[in-house]
Design a protein around this motif. Structure first.
Motif, PDB file in Angstrom:
ATOM      1  N   GLU A  29       6.016  17.616   1.181  1.00  0.00           N
ATOM      2  CA  GLU A  29       6.156  18.990  -0.315  1.00  0.00           C
ATOM      3  C   GLU A  29       5.343  18.923  -1.128  1.00  0.00           C
ATOM      4  O   GLU A  29       5.349  19.986  -2.309  1.00  0.00           O
ATOM      5  N   LEU A  30       4.948  17.249  -1.678  1.00  0.00           N
ATOM      6  CA  LEU A  30       3.948  17.098  -2.836  1.00  0.00           C
ATOM      7  C   LEU A  30       2.264  17.320  -3.013  1.00  0.00           C
ATOM      8  O   LEU A  30       2.032  17.835  -3.884  1.00  0.00           O
ATOM      9  N   HIS A  47       7.303   9.639  -6.402  1.00  0.00           N
ATOM     10  CA  HIS A  47       7.959  10.823  -5.066  1.00  0.00           C
ATOM     11  C   HIS A  47       8.942  10.499  -4.457  1.00  0.00           C
ATOM     12  O   HIS A  47       9.116  10.616  -2.753  1.00  0.00           O
ATOM     13  N   LEU A  48       7.613   9.436  -3.117  1.00  0.00           N
ATOM     14  CA  LEU A  48       7.779   8.784  -2.186  1.00  0.00           C
ATOM     15  C   LEU A  48       9.199   7.030  -2.246  1.00  0.00           C
ATOM     16  O   LEU A  48       9.665   7.382  -1.451  1.00  0.00           O
ATOM     17  N   GLU A  98      12.851   7.054   6.192  1.00  0.00           N
ATOM     18  CA  GLU A  98      13.090   8.861   7.991  1.00  0.00           C
ATOM     19  C   GLU A  98      12.471   9.790   6.985  1.00  0.00           C
ATOM     20  O   GLU A  98      12.013  10.444   8.225  1.00  0.00           O
ATOM     21  N   ASN A  99      12.484   9.922   5.671  1.00  0.00           N
ATOM     22  CA  ASN A  99      11.879  11.099   4.920  1.00  0.00           C
ATOM     23  C   ASN A  99      10.734  11.568   4.358  1.00  0.00           C
ATOM     24  O   ASN A  99      10.332  12.047   3.829  1.00  0.00           O
ATOM     25  N   CYS A 100      10.546  10.267   4.747  1.00  0.00           N
ATOM     26  CA  CYS A 100       8.547  10.070   3.269  1.00  0.00           C
ATOM     27  C   CYS A 100       8.241  10.831   4.220  1.00  0.00           C
ATOM     28  O   CYS A 100       6.577  11.514   3.090  1.00  0.00           O
ATOM     29  N   VAL A 101       7.532  11.612   4.787  1.00  0.00           N
ATOM     30  CA  VAL A 101       6.687  12.412   5.344  1.00  0.00           C
ATOM     31  C   VAL A 101       6.913  13.311   5.573  1.00  0.00           C
ATOM     32  O   VAL A 101       5.742  14.711   4.587  1.00  0.00           O
ATOM     33  N   LYS A 102       8.331  14.523   5.587  1.00  0.00           N
ATOM     34  CA  LYS A 102       8.443  15.453   4.828  1.00  0.00           C
ATOM     35  C   LYS A 102       8.395  16.326   3.048  1.00  0.00           C
ATOM     36  O   LYS A 102       8.117  16.172   2.831  1.00  0.00           O
ATOM     37  N   ILE A 124       2.209  14.925 -11.479  1.00  0.00           N
ATOM     38  CA  ILE A 124       2.332  14.619 -10.396  1.00  0.00           C
ATOM     39  C   ILE A 124       2.186  13.427  -9.403  1.00  0.00           C
ATOM     40  O   ILE A 124       1.175  12.614  -9.749  1.00  0.00           O
ATOM     41  N   ASP A 125       3.402  12.597  -9.143  1.00  0.00           N
ATOM     42  CA  ASP A 125       3.163  11.268  -8.646  1.00  0.00           C
ATOM     43  C   ASP A 125       3.673  11.111  -7.523  1.00  0.00           C
ATOM     44  O   ASP A 125       4.705  11.177  -7.122  1.00  0.00           O
ATOM     45  N   LEU A 126       3.044  11.320  -6.954  1.00  0.00           N
ATOM     46  CA  LEU A 126       3.128  10.626  -5.233  1.00  0.00           C
ATOM     47  C   LEU A 126       4.049   9.233  -4.816  1.00  0.00           C
ATOM     48  O   LEU A 126       4.754   9.465  -4.031  1.00  0.00           O
TER      49      LEU A 126
END
Length: 751
Positions: free
Chosen positions: A524-525, A562-563, A516-520, A557-559
């Protein structure tokens, strides 16, 4: 799995010395004896036990090679395989914080590890271990591959030749630093083809052959001089600095056996240089740290947000994804003080420090008193700051033993004209802390060996007393144990299933929220509002080229992680309970259930207590069971790291095409295009991506736990068959005296 488990006086002139001090907080909780093993005899007991077992093995060669006796010889040979891993101490601290000076003082050296105050330190990982074989100083240089360097060269040249409008200054500076370090100032203008030529590496042929380079010296100063070019950057002499192609440097130091035989010190660079290979190794080493040392100058310790941020940003790699049990905060350069200014700013007087201006040693005593006063105040401030670290407290059991505080003066410790006692420099306290870790390992190793040897001797003694009538009774014992084993294995497997079910439910909740929130979350990153778009362009490119992970001088930074943060956030608490590394171990943990596991129930012991032969056999099987459980618990600690790393790894795989596509975009407006590609890929893949991450973690965990349960069953069945079923096992060897000697040794180790 079974194979893995089987492997697996102030003012006086002096020189640096080792001073025993009182115990510091944060010591290993599970300790038997904390004195020097050489003095208590732990090593002597192991040596004597080995001598006994070597003699037994020699005597066994006089008998026929029946399967049971072959089995006895086999398990005697395996006694020496120490499955316990070394204690890894991770040392953090920014350049100039005094890490090298501190480590040199601990090692009893002035000039072994080069200091960052002379030349700029790099992102090379440095490991320090004991050389226990001879008196040489040894360095092993591990390089990245030539292929990886050629690939990185393309990226570096692109950064240097990029549009100034899109330049990210820190990245540009690092690229320029790497090229000039290795090739000299002319390297910036050389073509890719010329930079890739093998001739550039003629002085380090090991790099071209994908081999490690070994340097051996008789003196620490000689080794330091020879390894400098592999770990430091010298602006005054560009060219011939090989650190850009170095993965890690391992240094082995003699005369450190008493505190480094089973301990490795790892100098972990606080920042990176977007080298993918070194970044991966940095994370791996961090996950292996049993304890972490945070090093900061005392005059900035209370305000060193960078140090605490580094820990906070790496918290899951140290806790759920690692095996960290404690943290030490070390304030360095405590002797760097102006007493008059300090007393004025602190509003303290001579009487507060219990000194008198009439004292002939007033100046010296005043400085020392100011140092010690500031040390105590610094510890109070750091402790207060630690108590405010909510993120750390969420992931660790921060009891009284978790945080240790030290105030260190390396210069005073090595000075020939010190004004402080050695103990006041607290270098001996750090050394004692290492010795405690080392001794804990040594005592555990002695316990493991002697216990295993006692079990084997019990088996031999049992063989010696077998007669025809005993075989039926042995068979009955086998059946009783087999039944108990079946029930115990079933209960353990059932609990493993409960772990999987519990974590799967939590992961499922996290997967839904992530979808539900992954794009948001990604937005952020990759679209940070406080970042300069011009500079962030290169950062984003590096992120894509490195499969979603980028570690530079500005941070990490670790996308992928983060996801995965919502998935991991849902399981963190339960995961820590199921797979803990800190004491006390939760009763709900897999390790606790393995501790309780046994096929040798009280009723079996009572039933056969009047049979000397079967008592010996049960003693052997009890020892084999204990050995197996010890190895499995160590194996679980290693495997749980892979469990926790699984969701980010699965997401990285799912994001691969998106990263590749975004990395290929260049030209005007490319940053927005890259961002759009990543977000579109996440949006289109989100449903399957998070379900796959959930499934992969559960499958990996279930497979590993099933293998553990099966390894327990098969190994114990093998031990039972070789001790209770096979015939023609008589050795006619009485080992009563040897058993008595080993029991005495065991009592000494556990005293």
């Amino acid at each position: 799995m079974a194979e893995n488990l089987q492997m697996n006086n102030r003012g006086n002139k002096r020189t640096p010395r080792d001073d025993n001090t009182s115990t510091s907080p944060g010591m290993p909780k599970k300790q038997r004896r904390q004195e020097d093993p050489e003095r208590t005899g732990a090593r002597i007991h192991i040596r004597n036990a080995r001598r006994i077992m070597t003699n037994i093995k020699y005597k066994l060669s006089e008998y026929e090679g029946t399967p049971p006796l072959q089995y006895v010889r086999e398990i005697i040979s395996k006694l020496d395989s120490d499955a316990r891993r070394k204690t890894t101490v991770g040392v953090f601290g920014r350049t100039g914080a005094g890490k090298s000076s501190m480590l040199n003082a601990i090692l009893g050296q002035k000039f072994l590890l080069p200091s960052g105050t002379v030349c700029a330190c790099t992102s090379v990982i440095i490991q320090v271990e004991a050389n226990v074989t001879d008196s040489s100083y040894i360095a092993k240089i591990e390089f990245i591959s030539k292929m990886d360097w050629d690939d990185e060269l393309i990226t570096l040249k692109n950064i240097l030749s990029g549009d100034a409008e899109e330049r990210e200054d820190a990245m540009f500076d690092t690229a320029n630093e790497k090229i000039t370090a290795l090739y000299g100032e002319q390297g910036v203008s050389m073509s890719i083809e010329d930079l890739m030529k093998d001739d550039n590496f003629s002085e380090i042929p090991e790099f071209l052959r994908s081999e490690n380079k070994k340097i051996t010296c008789d003196k620490a100063s000689d080794l330091s001089e020879q390894i400098g070019c592999f770990i430091q950057h010298d602006d005054s002499s560009p060219g011939g600095c090989y650190w850009p192609i170095v993965k890690s440097v391992t240094i082995k130091v003699p005369n450190c056996k008493d505190f480094l035989e089973h301990v490795v010190l790892v100098d972990l660079p606080g920042t990176g240089d977007y080298n993918k290979i070194r970044d991966e190794m940095w994370k791996m080493k961090l996950r292996d740290c049993s304890t972490v040392w945070i090093v900061s100058e005392i005059n900035r310790a209370a305000s060193d947000k960078e140090a605490w941020e580094l820990v906070s940003n790496s918290i899951t790699d140290m806790a759920q994804g690692g095996e960290c049990r404690s943290i030490s905060f070390i304030c360095t350069k405590t002797d760097d003080i102006n007493p008059q200014n300090y007393m004025r700013s602190s509003k303290i007087k001579d009487e507060d420090l219990q000194i008198s201006p009439e004292d002939c040693q007033y100046v010296t005593k005043r400085k020392t008193a100011c140092i010690l006063h500031r040390n105590e105040k610094a510890k109070e401030r750091v402790k207060k700051i630690f108590l405010q670290q909510d993120k750390i407290k969420r992931h660790f059991n921060c009891d009284d033993g978790f945080l240790s505080l030290f105030t260190v003066s390396s210069e005073e410790f090595i000075s020939e004209n010190p004004i402080m006692n050695p103990e006041e420099t607290e270098i001996p306290k750090l050394k004692e802390l290492l010795r405690m870790y080392n001794n804990s390992h040594t005592n555990d190793m002695a316990s493991d060996y002697i216990s295993g040897a006692l079990g084997i001797l019990s088996l031999i003694q049992g063989f010696n007393k077998i007669n025809t009538e005993m075989r039926a009774e042995k068979s009955r014992l086998f059946n009783d144990l087999e039944k108990n084993l079946h029930n115990a294995v079933g209960n353990l497997q059932e609990y493993c299933d409960q772990i999987s079910i519990s974590l799967n439910e939590l992961l499922s909740q996290g997967a839904r929220e992530s979808e539900e929130n992954c794009v948001k979350v990604a937005d952020e990153l990759i679209k940070p509002k406080n970042k300069d778009g011009r500079g962030f362009h290169r950062t984003l490119t590096a992120l894509c080229k490195n499969d979603g992970y980028y570690r530079s001088k500005k941070g990490e930074i670790d996308l992928n992680k983060h996801l995965a943060k919502q998935m991991l956030g849902h399981i963190d608490k339960a995961f820590s309970e199921f797979f803990p590394v800190q004491e006390p171990i939760s009763e709900n943990s897999l390790q606790a259930h393995i501790d309780k596991f046994t096929m040798i129930k009280d009723d079996v012991i009572t039933k056969y207590k009047n049979s000397p032969v079967l008592t010996h056999m049960l003693e052997f099987l009890k020892m084999e069971e204990m050995k197996l459980k010890t190895m499995i618990k160590q194996y679980i600690i290693q495997q749980k790291k892979t469990f926790y790393a699984s969701p980010p790894e699965s997401i990285k795989t799912a994001m691969q095409q998106g990263y590749m596509s975004a990395a290929d975009i260049s030209g005007a407006g490319s940053m927005k295009k890259k961002q759009d590609i990543l977000l579109e890929h996440i949006d289109s893949s989100k449903s399957e991506m998070f379900k796959t991450a959930q499934r992969d973690m559960i499958q990996r965990m279930e497979g590993t736990m099933h293998s553990i349960v099966e390894a327990i069953r098969t190994n114990l069945i093998k031990s039972m068959e070789n001790s209770l079923l096979d015939e023609n096992t008589s050795t006619y060897m009485d080992v009563t005296k040897e058993i008595k000697d080993l029991k005495w040794m065991a009592d000494q180790v556990f005293d």
